[in-house]
Design an enzyme around this catalytic site. Structure first.
Site, mmCIF file in Angstrom:
data_model
loop_
_atom_site.group_PDB
_atom_site.id
_atom_site.type_symbol
_atom_site.label_atom_id
_atom_site.label_comp_id
_atom_site.label_asym_id
_atom_site.label_seq_id
_atom_site.Cartn_x
_atom_site.Cartn_y
_atom_site.Cartn_z
ATOM 1 N N CYS A 101 63.817 37.480 69.296
ATOM 2 C CA CYS A 101 62.457 36.832 69.887
ATOM 3 C C CYS A 101 62.718 36.301 71.273
ATOM 4 O O CYS A 101 63.052 36.930 72.301
ATOM 5 C CB CYS A 101 61.764 35.957 68.951
ATOM 6 S SG CYS A 101 60.270 35.340 69.312
ATOM 7 N N HIS A 132 61.276 39.820 64.126
ATOM 8 C CA HIS A 132 62.072 39.006 63.570
ATOM 9 C C HIS A 132 62.644 39.541 61.900
ATOM 10 O O HIS A 132 61.839 39.784 61.045
ATOM 11 C CB HIS A 132 60.903 37.738 62.939
ATOM 12 C CG HIS A 132 60.546 37.135 64.017
ATOM 13 N ND1 HIS A 132 60.688 35.577 63.945
ATOM 14 C CD2 HIS A 132 60.048 37.115 65.266
ATOM 15 C CE1 HIS A 132 59.929 34.986 64.997
ATOM 16 N NE2 HIS A 132 59.804 35.932 65.805
ATOM 17 N N GLU A 145 64.653 38.499 59.753
ATOM 18 C CA GLU A 145 64.632 37.772 58.509
ATOM 19 C C GLU A 145 63.413 37.575 57.650
ATOM 20 O O GLU A 145 63.061 37.172 56.784
ATOM 21 C CB GLU A 145 64.899 36.332 58.994
ATOM 22 C CG GLU A 145 63.658 35.428 59.241
ATOM 23 C CD GLU A 145 63.162 35.727 60.526
ATOM 24 O OE1 GLU A 145 61.770 35.505 60.479
ATOM 25 O OE2 GLU A 145 63.568 36.547 61.288
#
Length: 390
Positions: free
Chosen positions: A281, A365, A367
């Site tokens: 990011c 992202h 995760e």
């Protein structure tokens, strides 16, 4: 109740919430959460789940989130799903009223959670109409207000929206970053057992916190890393004195060019150290600037959990979670830095790597698991680079 009104129109009967845009547009609704008002950039998020994670994602600092999915709040809130201690978003715009929670993990209602965290919200808004406006005209500055007595000074709220400088040129990483170095050993959540602990790490990683989500740190710990988290303003010397095997650059909010004023010199020195580096990011954007690239403000940004991204090396498509209003300009990248991932929505850059060094990054992202595990390989790629360099 959500038809646009000019500042000269009184609030309709029963209206206790208002969203006032800088151009004078007023959207009326029913106030939820905390009473008061907050200013920020009005964006939209297409995620159908994970509203608590979104509102506590530090990357949403300075933003008022419009959720396109109508039934936000229906599963309540809990103590486990927050990505940081204090919510970063400025406010929340909803289509439907918040219902009582219907989920076994809920410990309180979403409205109570908003109140407890001082977050202003408004329900009853035509979020489709607002989303189309943002899509066509870009993300506007606005003020979200909740007045239980139904009394609003619309002119004052409009002036507040007009006077807010906007996210371009704004460094917000310092606001959401940790203030001092700390260790992280919590691992990913599992059914029945909840979060675990990394008690036998095999690699040392320093994570630079530009607004790190907790679950990113959990993924690093679950991958066998002893994680040391340092503030966004840490110098290269601050990072390298921990003798890390690898360096992680976290997500975060604001304009990467502004944060880059102090972050890029540090990253250039870390690149020269030869250590493996993995960015996500804002970390991806800052790394790209340090490598010689540039970033630019997007018209509407990417915010949601259903964004298809193509890995150019394998041809595979990942369903990703994204939250960014700035993007790396691929034509600005120098020779030796190649694009690895692209968005299948608009073709914008989603990843880079350095050809002759153990350095890579992605815009999304990995995760957040919307795929649900489409992008977990990136953490393995990072640890493989660490292991191969020993």
């Amino acid at each position: 109740m959500s038809e646009p009104k000019t500042s000269s129109n009184p609030a309709p009967e029963g209206a206790t919430g208002a969203l006032v845009l800088a151009d004078g547009t007023v959207l009326w609704g029913r106030g939820v959460g905390a009473a008061g008002d907050a200013v920020g950039e009005v964006c939209f998020n297409t995620s159908m789940t994970g509203y608590q994670e979104s509102l506590t994602d530090p990357s949403f600092a300075g933003q008022i989130i419009t959720f396109t999915f109508p039934h936000i709040g229906n599963v309540g809130a809990n103590v486990e799903d927050s990505e940081t201690t204090t919510p970063a978003a400025r406010g929340v715009v909803l289509r439907a009223d918040i219902t009582d929670p219907a989920n076994w993990r809920a410990t309180r209602s979403f409205d109570d959670w908003l109140k407890a965290n001082g977050m202003v919200g408004i329900a009853g808004v035509d979020t489709r109409k607002l989303t189309r406006r943002i899509r066509d005209l870009g993300a506007p500055n606005g003020v979200i207000a909740h007045a239980p007595d139904g009394r609003f000074d619309i002119d004052a709220l409009r002036r507040k929206a007009e006077g807010w400088p906007g996210l371009e040129g704004m460094d917000l990483a310092k606001e959401v970053s940790c203030r001092q170095t700390y260790k992280w050993d919590e691992t990913r959540w599992a059914l029945e057992t909840g979060y675990g602990r990394q008690e036998a790490p095999t690699r040392k990683v320093v994570a630079i916190d530009y607004g790190a989500k907790r679950n990113i740190l959990r993924c690093l710990a679950s991958a066998g890393c002893e994680v040391t988290v340092v503030p966004a303003t840490a110098t290269a010397e601050d990072v390298l004195r921990h003798d890390p095997d690898g360096i992680f650059l976290s997500n975060g909010p604001g304009d990467p060019a502004a944060t880059g004023e102090y972050a890029v010199p540090t990253l250039k020195a870390l690149i020269d150290s030869g250590k493996p580096i993995f960015g996500i990011c804002l970390g991806h954007q800052l790394l790209s600037i340090a490598l010689g690239g540039r970033t630019g403000k997007m018209t509407r940004g990417h915010r949601g959990a259903n964004h298809p991204v193509k890995d150019l090396a394998t041809g595979k498509v990942e369903i990703t979670s994204q939250n960014h209003g700035f993007a790396v300009l691929p034509e600005s990248l120098p020779e030796g830095v190649e694009v690895t991932h692209v968005s299948l929505f608009d073709g914008t850059n989603e990843g880079v790597r350095v050809k002759d060094r153990p350095i890579f990054s992605v815009q999304y992202h990995p995760e957040a698991s919307p795929g649900p595990q489409d992008s977990h390989y990136l953490f393995e790629r990072f640890t493989d680079l660490i292991d191969s360099g020993r």
